[in-house]
Structure formats: C-alpha cells, structure tokens
Design a protein around this motif. Structure first.
Motif, mmCIF file in Angstrom:
data_model
loop_
_atom_site.group_PDB
_atom_site.id
_atom_site.type_symbol
_atom_site.label_atom_id
_atom_site.label_comp_id
_atom_site.label_asym_id
_atom_site.label_seq_id
_atom_site.Cartn_x
_atom_site.Cartn_y
_atom_site.Cartn_z
ATOM 1 N N VAL A 100 0.862 -1.178 0.000
ATOM 2 C CA VAL A 100 0.000 0.000 0.000
ATOM 3 C C VAL A 100 0.899 1.228 0.000
ATOM 4 O O VAL A 100 1.890 1.285 0.729
ATOM 5 C CB VAL A 100 -0.971 0.011 1.208
ATOM 6 C CG1 VAL A 100 -0.222 -0.100 2.524
ATOM 7 C CG2 VAL A 100 -1.840 1.261 1.190
ATOM 8 N N TYR A 101 0.581 2.187 -0.874
ATOM 9 C CA TYR A 101 1.317 3.440 -0.956
ATOM 10 C C TYR A 101 0.373 4.577 -0.571
ATOM 11 O O TYR A 101 -0.740 4.669 -1.104
ATOM 12 C CB TYR A 101 1.833 3.685 -2.375
ATOM 13 C CG TYR A 101 2.922 2.743 -2.825
ATOM 14 C CD1 TYR A 101 4.263 3.018 -2.559
ATOM 15 C CD2 TYR A 101 2.615 1.592 -3.538
ATOM 16 C CE1 TYR A 101 5.265 2.160 -2.999
ATOM 17 C CE2 TYR A 101 3.606 0.725 -3.970
ATOM 18 C CZ TYR A 101 4.929 1.023 -3.703
ATOM 19 O OH TYR A 101 5.916 0.165 -4.132
ATOM 20 N N ILE A 102 0.835 5.443 0.318
ATOM 21 C CA ILE A 102 0.013 6.558 0.788
ATOM 22 C C ILE A 102 0.821 7.851 0.676
ATOM 23 O O ILE A 102 1.973 7.922 1.130
ATOM 24 C CB ILE A 102 -0.418 6.367 2.256
ATOM 25 C CG1 ILE A 102 -1.081 5.001 2.451
ATOM 26 C CG2 ILE A 102 -1.362 7.491 2.688
ATOM 27 C CD1 ILE A 102 -1.362 4.678 3.916
ATOM 28 N N PHE A 141 5.656 17.059 2.182
ATOM 29 C CA PHE A 141 4.566 16.111 2.367
ATOM 30 C C PHE A 141 5.158 14.751 2.715
ATOM 31 O O PHE A 141 6.373 14.559 2.690
ATOM 32 C CB PHE A 141 3.644 16.049 1.141
ATOM 33 C CG PHE A 141 4.305 15.627 -0.144
ATOM 34 C CD1 PHE A 141 4.344 14.296 -0.527
ATOM 35 C CD2 PHE A 141 4.861 16.575 -1.001
ATOM 36 C CE1 PHE A 141 4.933 13.899 -1.722
ATOM 37 C CE2 PHE A 141 5.448 16.194 -2.211
ATOM 38 C CZ PHE A 141 5.486 14.845 -2.557
ATOM 39 N N ILE A 142 4.302 13.834 3.092
ATOM 40 C CA ILE A 142 4.762 12.549 3.620
ATOM 41 C C ILE A 142 4.296 11.405 2.722
ATOM 42 O O ILE A 142 3.140 11.370 2.282
ATOM 43 C CB ILE A 142 4.226 12.311 5.048
ATOM 44 C CG1 ILE A 142 4.550 13.508 5.950
ATOM 45 C CG2 ILE A 142 4.798 11.025 5.624
ATOM 46 C CD1 ILE A 142 6.012 13.758 6.178
ATOM 47 N N GLN A 143 5.203 10.465 2.468
ATOM 48 C CA GLN A 143 4.848 9.258 1.737
ATOM 49 C C GLN A 143 5.166 8.034 2.591
ATOM 50 O O GLN A 143 6.237 7.949 3.206
ATOM 51 C CB GLN A 143 5.605 9.175 0.415
ATOM 52 C CG GLN A 143 5.100 10.201 -0.606
ATOM 53 C CD GLN A 143 5.554 9.875 -2.004
ATOM 54 O OE1 GLN A 143 6.743 9.826 -2.289
ATOM 55 N NE2 GLN A 143 4.617 9.662 -2.898
ATOM 56 N N ALA A 144 4.216 7.109 2.627
ATOM 57 C CA ALA A 144 4.393 5.877 3.387
ATOM 58 C C ALA A 144 4.169 4.680 2.475
ATOM 59 O O ALA A 144 3.323 4.693 1.583
ATOM 60 C CB ALA A 144 3.417 5.825 4.566
ATOM 61 N N LYS A 145 4.953 3.646 2.738
ATOM 62 C CA LYS A 145 4.772 2.368 2.067
ATOM 63 C C LYS A 145 4.724 1.295 3.135
ATOM 64 O O LYS A 145 5.473 1.330 4.107
ATOM 65 C CB LYS A 145 5.928 2.071 1.110
ATOM 66 C CG LYS A 145 5.840 0.703 0.437
ATOM 67 C CD LYS A 145 7.077 0.375 -0.385
ATOM 68 C CE LYS A 145 6.993 -1.015 -0.982
ATOM 69 N NZ LYS A 145 8.209 -1.389 -1.745
ATOM 70 N N ALA A 146 3.807 0.344 2.976
ATOM 71 C CA ALA A 146 3.697 -0.757 3.927
ATOM 72 C C ALA A 146 3.176 -1.986 3.195
ATOM 73 O O ALA A 146 2.764 -1.911 2.034
ATOM 74 C CB ALA A 146 2.770 -0.387 5.089
ATOM 75 N N LYS A 147 3.182 -3.117 3.904
ATOM 76 C CA LYS A 147 2.666 -4.350 3.325
ATOM 77 C C LYS A 147 1.694 -5.033 4.284
ATOM 78 O O LYS A 147 1.715 -4.801 5.500
ATOM 79 C CB LYS A 147 3.804 -5.312 2.979
ATOM 80 C CG LYS A 147 4.549 -4.931 1.715
ATOM 81 C CD LYS A 147 5.491 -6.039 1.263
ATOM 82 C CE LYS A 147 6.150 -5.697 -0.068
ATOM 83 N NZ LYS A 147 7.017 -6.799 -0.531
ATOM 84 N N VAL A 148 0.857 -5.860 3.690
ATOM 85 C CA VAL A 148 -0.106 -6.666 4.455
ATOM 86 C C VAL A 148 0.404 -8.100 4.517
ATOM 87 O O VAL A 148 0.819 -8.651 3.493
ATOM 88 C CB VAL A 148 -1.489 -6.630 3.784
ATOM 89 C CG1 VAL A 148 -2.426 -7.630 4.427
ATOM 90 C CG2 VAL A 148 -2.084 -5.236 3.876
ATOM 91 N N TYR A 149 0.400 -8.697 5.711
ATOM 92 C CA TYR A 149 0.792 -10.103 5.860
ATOM 93 C C TYR A 149 -0.252 -10.831 6.682
ATOM 94 O O TYR A 149 -0.972 -10.231 7.475
ATOM 95 C CB TYR A 149 2.146 -10.223 6.535
ATOM 96 C CG TYR A 149 3.295 -9.771 5.642
ATOM 97 C CD1 TYR A 149 3.712 -10.556 4.570
ATOM 98 C CD2 TYR A 149 3.945 -8.582 5.876
ATOM 99 C CE1 TYR A 149 4.766 -10.150 3.759
ATOM 100 C CE2 TYR A 149 4.995 -8.171 5.080
ATOM 101 C CZ TYR A 149 5.386 -8.961 4.015
ATOM 102 O OH TYR A 149 6.423 -8.558 3.214
#
Length: 274
Positions: A143-145, A266-274
C-alpha cells in the motif's frame, strides 16, 4: 469526500476544481510517483479516486495494471469515467464504484495493492479506512500513501494575508473533521492497523534562486490551490473577501520576487499486508 457525507469537502466540486485536480496530479507526478512501483501488481484499489487524474497516471505508468477506484461522490466518479474515456487506450482496465472507504462492499483479500493520494486528510476516520484497506488486500500486498503536512509551508517574503488565509484554511479543515497534518501520523496509523514493513519518508519542495523558473511554477500552483478553497472559507466566515484579495495580491508579488523562497513538505508511506 462527497456532498453526501456529514463533513464538507474544503475545495468543493465545481468544474473549475475538477480541472484543477487533474492539473495538480500532472504537476506533482514526478515527485509523487518517484518511489511508487506497481509493476508486479495486477489489480489494485485506489481510495478516493476523485476525478480520475491519479488513475490515469497509474494506468499509464504501469501498463499491466487494472485499477478499481472508489469515491463517495457520484459527480466525481462520473467526471473520472468521462475523463479516462476521452483519453482512450485504457478501456477494460479501470472500474469506478461509489463507496464509503470506511465500510467497503468488497470481499476480503480481493486486491493485490492499494493507492491513496491526498485523501486521508479529508476523512474523519483514517484508521477505519486503513483497516478496510488491509481487509481487502491479499497477503504480501503493498500500500502506498501520500499525504499532506500543512504545518511545513513557508513562503518568503513574509505575506500576512497569505498566512491568515493559510491558518484559516487548516483550521477549517481540522474543525470539519479533516486533518491537514495527517501525513506525520501515517507511521502510527499503519502500525495500529497491523501493517508490516512500514517505511515513511518526508518529501520536500524547496525552491529558491537556484531554480527560479520552477520556483515561480510552484508558487503559481500553490496560488491555485489556495484559491480553490476561497468560496468555502468566505461562506463559513473563516476569512473575509478582503483577506482573500490580499492573499491573491501577495501571492502575485512573491511569484515575481527575485529572492522568493517556497517550501513545503509532504509525507509518503509504504507498507505491506501479511
């Protein structure tokens, strides 16, 4: 964001605003998408698809991608569908659904990625949105935000009407259940919702005499962004017409100042779902 929600959308839904959103997406494309990679994904969810400006960029940048976009505004979704249809070449690769991001009508583990850009700032319950996004993503999905951090804005020379307007802009958004500072909170929000491999970065636009042409472009872009909220702020009695006129005059003056400075992060976040 929608006429149907119990919170007002700061920028409104006029045709002018819809065109501004498309222009904004193209203007910020290089910076926003520099670290975004959906080359291994096939079917992603776009939350808050608006007028389709980000959908177009996603489809263009990643030719094997299919995008399902959701939004609470049927007017925005109609504009998005017409926009992509007018461009041609994307047929069968996108689908739009009118839907509440805090209560999605999708089965679990439906998508293999998600994209959110300038949307959580307008939603009263970003944690609920991220919880729903996690539910509908398959294990291993990214997911990219991308989100705002409006406390970072600086314009020099000092412009008092711009500053009054900017404070009213942010106060109004905060008081109507949005969050103009949500970008700084993305790490906490993602952790609380059980995401893994979380990376949060600050991205900065810092324009001065080193790049005078770009500096003017960014100041003019910001001027349009500020003006997009003027009618709402005047109607809500957060600013006076005199402050708006003063803001416009000062923005024009700064745009032509040979020693002006524009700064915003501004802020960018990247994460993953497990």
């Amino acid at each position: 964001m929608t006429e149907k929600t119990d919170f007002p959308y700061l920028h409104g839904f006029s045709n002018t605003e819809q065109m501004r959103l498309a222009k904004q997406a193209k203007f910020a494309e290089y910076t926003v998408y520099k670290e975004i990679n959906f080359s291994e994904q096939k079917n992603i969810l776009e939350v808050g698809s608006g007028v389709g400006a980000q959908t177009e960029i996603l489809l263009r940048r990643f030719p094997n991608l299919n995008v399902t976009g959701i939004d609470r505004s049927d007017k925005q979704l109609e504009t998005a569908a017409n926009y992509l249809k007018s461009l041609g070449g994307f047929e069968g690769r996108y689908d739009y659904k009118e839907m509440d991001a805090t209560d999605m009508g999708f089965e679990g583990e439906k998508f293999d990625g998600a994209f959110l850009c300038w949307v959580l700032e307008h939603i009263p319950s970003p944690a609920k949105v991220l919880s729903e996004v996690r539910r509908v993503l398959r294990p291993g999905s990214p997911v990219y935000i991308t989100e705002v951090l409006n406390s970072s804005f600086l314009l020099d020379p000092y412009s008092p009407n711009v500053w009054k307007y900017w404070m009213a802009f942010n106060d109004y958004q905060y008081d109507t259940n949005g969050d103009p500072f949500v970008g700084a909170k993305l790490g906490n929000l993602l952790l609380q919702q059980g995401y893994k491999d979380i990376h949060v970065e600050t991205v900065t636009w810092h324009l001065d005499n080193r790049r005078p042409k770009q500096r003017k472009e960014y100041i003019d872009f910001w001027h349009e962004l500020l003006l997009s909220a003027a009618d709402q702020l005047i109607k809500a009695e957060r600013v006076t017409p005199e402050v708006v006129e003063g803001m416009k005059k000062e923005m024009r003056q700064v745009a032509s100042d040979p020693n002006a400075v524009f700064y915003y992060s501004f802020i960018q976040a990247k994460a993953k779902v497990y």
